[in-house]
Each structure stands twice: as structure tokens, then as C-alpha cells.
Design a protein around this motif. Structure first.
Motif, PDB file in Angstrom:
ATOM      1  N   UNK A 261       2.415   6.113  -2.326  1.00 48.63           N
ATOM      2  CA  UNK A 261       3.503   7.093  -2.263  1.00 48.63           C
ATOM      3  C   UNK A 261       4.360   7.108  -3.530  1.00 48.63           C
ATOM      4  N   UNK A 262       4.418   5.977  -4.251  1.00 49.32           N
ATOM      5  CA  UNK A 262       5.206   5.903  -5.485  1.00 49.32           C
ATOM      6  C   UNK A 262       4.398   5.195  -6.571  1.00 49.32           C
ATOM      7  N   UNK A 263       3.236   5.747  -6.936  1.00 52.04           N
ATOM      8  CA  UNK A 263       2.337   5.033  -7.866  1.00 52.04           C
ATOM      9  C   UNK A 263       2.947   4.783  -9.244  1.00 52.04           C
ATOM     10  N   UNK A 264       3.773   5.708  -9.721  1.00 52.44           N
ATOM     11  CA  UNK A 264       4.350   5.545 -11.050  1.00 52.44           C
ATOM     12  C   UNK A 264       5.421   4.460 -11.087  1.00 52.44           C
ATOM     13  N   UNK A 265       5.982   4.137  -9.939  1.00 49.78           N
ATOM     14  CA  UNK A 265       7.039   3.121  -9.881  1.00 49.78           C
ATOM     15  C   UNK A 265       6.528   1.790  -9.328  1.00 49.78           C
ATOM     16  N   UNK A 266       5.218   1.713  -9.066  1.00 47.66           N
ATOM     17  CA  UNK A 266       4.647   0.514  -8.426  1.00 47.66           C
ATOM     18  C   UNK A 266       4.944  -0.756  -9.221  1.00 47.66           C
TER      19      UNK A 266
ATOM     20  N   UNK B 109     -12.182  14.452  -2.269  1.00 48.14           N
ATOM     21  CA  UNK B 109     -12.578  13.222  -2.954  1.00 48.14           C
ATOM     22  C   UNK B 109     -11.362  12.362  -3.284  1.00 48.14           C
ATOM     23  N   UNK B 110     -10.277  13.001  -3.727  1.00 51.90           N
ATOM     24  CA  UNK B 110      -9.058  12.258  -4.052  1.00 51.90           C
ATOM     25  C   UNK B 110      -8.459  11.626  -2.802  1.00 51.90           C
ATOM     26  N   UNK B 111      -8.523  12.343  -1.675  1.00 51.09           N
ATOM     27  CA  UNK B 111      -7.996  11.796  -0.411  1.00 51.09           C
ATOM     28  C   UNK B 111      -8.801  10.587   0.041  1.00 51.09           C
ATOM     29  N   UNK B 112     -10.133  10.727  -0.048  1.00 48.79           N
ATOM     30  CA  UNK B 112     -10.995   9.618   0.393  1.00 48.79           C
ATOM     31  C   UNK B 112     -10.808   8.399  -0.506  1.00 48.79           C
ATOM     32  N   UNK B 113     -10.768   8.624  -1.810  1.00 46.26           N
ATOM     33  CA  UNK B 113     -10.623   7.513  -2.757  1.00 46.26           C
ATOM     34  C   UNK B 113      -9.284   6.805  -2.587  1.00 46.26           C
ATOM     35  N   UNK B 114      -8.221   7.585  -2.399  1.00 47.48           N
ATOM     36  CA  UNK B 114      -6.889   6.990  -2.253  1.00 47.48           C
ATOM     37  C   UNK B 114      -6.769   6.209  -0.952  1.00 47.48           C
ATOM     38  N   UNK B 115      -7.214   6.823   0.144  1.00 47.85           N
ATOM     39  CA  UNK B 115      -7.107   6.126   1.427  1.00 47.85           C
ATOM     40  C   UNK B 115      -8.066   4.942   1.504  1.00 47.85           C
ATOM     41  N   UNK B 116      -9.146   4.993   0.709  1.00 45.18           N
ATOM     42  CA  UNK B 116     -10.093   3.879   0.683  1.00 45.18           C
ATOM     43  C   UNK B 116      -9.475   2.576   0.212  1.00 45.18           C
TER      44      UNK B 116
ATOM     45  N   UNK C 166       0.830  -1.211   0.000  1.00 45.44           N
ATOM     46  CA  UNK C 166       0.000   0.000   0.000  1.00 45.44           C
ATOM     47  C   UNK C 166       0.864   1.260   0.000  1.00 45.44           C
ATOM     48  N   UNK C 167       1.993   1.210   0.702  1.00 46.48           N
ATOM     49  CA  UNK C 167       2.907   2.360   0.729  1.00 46.48           C
ATOM     50  C   UNK C 167       3.442   2.672  -0.674  1.00 46.48           C
ATOM     51  N   UNK C 168       3.901   1.632  -1.376  1.00 48.66           N
ATOM     52  CA  UNK C 168       4.441   1.837  -2.726  1.00 48.66           C
ATOM     53  C   UNK C 168       3.336   2.304  -3.669  1.00 48.66           C
ATOM     54  N   UNK C 169       2.142   1.702  -3.556  1.00 53.21           N
ATOM     55  CA  UNK C 169       1.038   2.048  -4.455  1.00 53.21           C
ATOM     56  C   UNK C 169       0.595   3.493  -4.292  1.00 53.21           C
TER      57      UNK C 169
ATOM     58  N   UNK D   2       4.786   2.725   7.803  1.00 50.70           N
ATOM     59  CA  UNK D   2       4.227   2.731   6.443  1.00 50.70           C
ATOM     60  C   UNK D   2       2.989   3.612   6.370  1.00 50.70           C
ATOM     61  N   UNK D   3       2.100   3.480   7.354  1.00 53.28           N
ATOM     62  CA  UNK D   3       0.871   4.254   7.325  1.00 53.28           C
ATOM     63  C   UNK D   3       1.087   5.720   7.669  1.00 53.28           C
ATOM     64  N   UNK D   4       2.157   6.025   8.391  1.00 52.24           N
ATOM     65  CA  UNK D   4       2.513   7.429   8.602  1.00 52.24           C
ATOM     66  C   UNK D   4       2.847   8.091   7.272  1.00 52.24           C
ATOM     67  N   UNK D   5       3.655   7.390   6.453  1.00 48.56           N
ATOM     68  CA  UNK D   5       4.004   7.917   5.134  1.00 48.56           C
ATOM     69  C   UNK D   5       2.781   7.958   4.210  1.00 48.56           C
ATOM     70  N   UNK D   6       1.917   6.946   4.322  1.00 48.02           N
ATOM     71  CA  UNK D   6       0.703   6.922   3.498  1.00 48.02           C
ATOM     72  C   UNK D   6      -0.197   8.110   3.838  1.00 48.02           C
ATOM     73  N   UNK D   7      -0.368   8.370   5.129  1.00 45.72           N
ATOM     74  CA  UNK D   7      -1.218   9.486   5.545  1.00 45.72           C
ATOM     75  C   UNK D   7      -0.649  10.824   5.073  1.00 45.72           C
ATOM     76  N   UNK D   8       0.673  10.961   5.139  1.00 42.95           N
ATOM     77  CA  UNK D   8       1.300  12.193   4.641  1.00 42.95           C
ATOM     78  C   UNK D   8       1.016  12.376   3.154  1.00 42.95           C
ATOM     79  N   UNK D   9       1.119  11.293   2.394  1.00 42.30           N
ATOM     80  CA  UNK D   9       0.849  11.375   0.946  1.00 42.30           C
ATOM     81  C   UNK D   9      -0.622  11.666   0.678  1.00 42.30           C
ATOM     82  N   UNK D  10      -1.518  11.060   1.462  1.00 40.52           N
ATOM     83  CA  UNK D  10      -2.958  11.263   1.261  1.00 40.52           C
ATOM     84  C   UNK D  10      -3.350  12.708   1.547  1.00 40.52           C
TER      85      UNK D  10
END
Length: 332
Positions: free
Chosen positions: A147-152, A252-259, A142-145, A237-245
Motif C-alpha cells: 500500500x505504501x511501496x515508496x515509503x517502505x 499480471x500486476x495484481x497476481x504478482x503483487x498479491x503473490x 506486507x501492508x506497508x510494502x 491489513x489484508x482488506x487494505x492490501x486487497x483494495x490496493x491489489x
């Protein structure tokens, strides 16, 4: 957390076992006696109903997850490979404990061979540790997806996923391997009664009449250095995910991504929160009845294998859609 949850107020358990056993002058019994739920023996048949229900849901749910992921090419990706590993782990945990538990409840089949007891102990702790490692791998996914979606797709290629799964399996297998080997070295001359329905590490070594501090310290080390570190890595991992979100421009983008993390978060809560609750209960709930301690410890062991496929089946659109498609196709 894992080791603490199996502690079950050891002093009270041994007192219960000794009072129920007339054989306190033997060495290294060939069999152990599993009491089931001490104090609630008369209600074992009724207690077996929710246990059997959980077993059926866990078996059907996890096999369904495996079938859907393997039969649907669009689900052949890192997240779903980790999900399959989680399903396999849950199936092994269920099948290594619940059949014996149900045989105790239904047929009063309390005896378990010494070697079989150690084997069950190894499987319980090995696959519980493996499940914790898989949750870390899923957090990394989830972190890679996010925080680094283009490199996933370049980071989590199939060879990398295979290496992560292999590392998780080898780590759990090797770390828990000393449990049965150390337990086999001790002399057992107090009693052969284990006051619960399965062979947990701490419950077995507390029956020994020799110094078992090596096993106890090793179990504590596994608890702190494995499960503790896993929880820290997931939190990081979720600390970094929350920062990215929260850095995303729209709500809407935040909710969809964190969903996309929702299912994984529910599974983490189902695995770690009950263990934390049990740890607090054993430390501060001294007046809680013994049978309640044993029941809660059983729920901690058996609830995740039942909940995990339900959570992922309901909350993951791809799996839910494929499941509905299977049912509608059969009806047609």
C-alpha cells in the motif's frame, strides 16, 4: 482459540483421571503424571513416528531458515527479520514440548516436576501468543510494502523493526506471566494426572480443588483480547492490501503483487484455521472419542512449527534460490 483448543472436554478428562488414580487424598503434589494419548497407550510407539518426523522437520527447517537469512546479506530486511523471529518462536515451541512427549511415547517417562510443568505451560502459551503477534507484524510489513511501496524503506527501518519485535516479545511475556503464578497459588487435592502429553493451562488448573475462576476468566480474556484482536488486525491489513491489489491496472500486476503475500497467508491459515476447527469440534463433537480430541490438540500445537519453514522455504524465491545454491555448491 488457544485456550479453547486446550480445553479437551475437561469434565471427561477429570473423570478419566480420577478413575485411573488411587491417590485422591493428597495436597500439592511435587510431580504430575502426563498420560500421553489416553486410551491409545498401547500404540504410543507407533504414534511417536509422525511426532518424531514433525520434530526433525521443524528443527532442521527452522534452523535452515535462520542460517540462510543470517548468512545472506541480501535477505537482511524487515520481512526476513520477522521470519527469523517466527523461526525462533517455532523452535522454542518444539523444544519445550516434543522432547517430553517423545520420552512418554518411547520410555513411558510420564512424571514431570510441578515447577517444570508450570514452566512448560508458560513457554507453550507465551510463544504461541508471540507467534500470533509476529503474524500481525508480518501482515503490517506486507501492508506497508503493497500500500505504501515508496515509503517502505523509510517506515520500516531497522530501529522500527527492532521496536516491533521487542513489543511482540514483551506483550507475550507479560500477558502470560500470570498463568504460572496463579496456578502456583491453587491447592491440588483431586489428582495429579494430566490426561495429555504436556502441561496446558486449562488442564493444570482443572486439577485444583479451589475456586479457579480467576485463572479461567483471565485465560478467556487473553483469548479474546489478544488472539482475537490479532486476527482482527490481520484481517484489516489484508482488506487494505486487497483494495490496493484490485486497484492495479493489469491482471499480471495484481497476481504478482498479491503473490508476495502467499507465504504469509498460508502461515496464517496454518495457525488460525486448525484452532477454529478444534473450537467447533469441542462445542459440537460431543461423540468424538477423547483420544481424537487430544491428538487434534497436539497437531494444532505442533503443525505450525513444522509447516512454517516448509512454506517459506518453498514459496519464497530468495530463500529457495539460496538453499539450492548451498546444495549445488556442496556437490561441486
Amino acid at each position: 482459540m488457544q485456550e479453547t483448543s486446550f480445553c479437551l472436554r475437561v469434565g471427561h478428562l477429570l473423570h478419566y483421571s480420577m478413575s485411573d488414580s488411587n491417590t485422591t487424598d493428597f495436597t500439592n503434589p511435587s510431580t504430575f503424571i502426563l498420560l500421553g494419548i489416553p486410551g491409545l497407550e498401547a500404540a504410543h510407539v507407533w504414534i511417536s513416528i509422525p511426532f518424531c518426523t514433525m520434530y526433525v522437520i521443524a528443527i532442521l527447517g527452522n534452523f535452515t531458515i535462520l542460517f540462510i537469512v543470517t548468512s545472506e546479506p541480501s535477505l537482511h530486511g524487515p520481512m526476513y527479520y520477522f521470519l527469523c523471529m517466527l523461526a525462533i518462536t517455532d523452535l522454542v515451541l518444539c523444544m519445550s514440548t516434543l522432547p517430553k512427549i517423545l520420552s512418554i511415547f518411547w520410555f513411558n517417562s510420564r512424571e514431570i516436576n510441578f515447577s517444570a510443568c508450570l514452566t512448560q505451560m508458560y513457554f507453550i502459551h507465551c510463544f504461541s501468543t508471540m507467534e500470533s503477534g509476529i503474524l500481525v507484524a508480518m501482515a503490517v510489513d506486507r501492508y506497508v510494502a503493497i500500500c505504501h511501496p515508496l515509503r517502505y524503506s523509510t517506515i520500516l527501518k531497522n530501529p522500527m523493526v527492532a521496536k516491533i519485535i521487542l513489543a511482540v516479545v514483551l506483550r507475550a511475556s507479560m500477558i502470560i506471566l500470570p498463568y504460572p503464578f496463579l496456578a502456583r497459588q491453587w491447592l491440588y487435592c483431586r489428582t495429579n494426572i494430566i490426561p495429555q502429553p504436556y502441561c496446558a493451562h486449562i488442564a493444570v488448573i482443572e486439577l485444583a480443588c479451589t475456586d479457579t475462576r480467576v485463572s479461567s476468566y483471565y485465560g478467556l480474556c487473553v483469548l479474546l483480547c489478544v488472539l482475537g484482536l490479532d486476527a482482527i488486525f490481520i484481517a484489516m491489513s489484508y482488506t487494505q492490501i486487497l483494495r490496493a491489489v484490485f486497484s492495479l491496472p493489469t491482471k499480471d500486476a495484481r497476481i504478482k503483487t498479491f503473490g508476495t503475500c502467499g507465504s504469509h497467508l498460508f502461515v496464517i491459515l496454518a495457525f488460525y484455521i486448525p484452532g477454529l476447527f478444534i473450537s467447533l469440534m469441542y462445542r459440537f463433537g460431543q461423540n468424538v472419542p477423547l483420544h481424537f480430541h487430544v491428538l487434534i490438540a497436539n497437531m494444532y500445537l505442533l503443525m505450525p512449527p513444522m509447516l512454517n519453514p516448509v512454506i517459506y522455504g518453498v514459496r519464497t524465491k530468495q530463500i529457495w534460490g539460496r538453499l539450492l545454491q548451498l546444495f549445488t555448491h556442496k556437490r561441486a
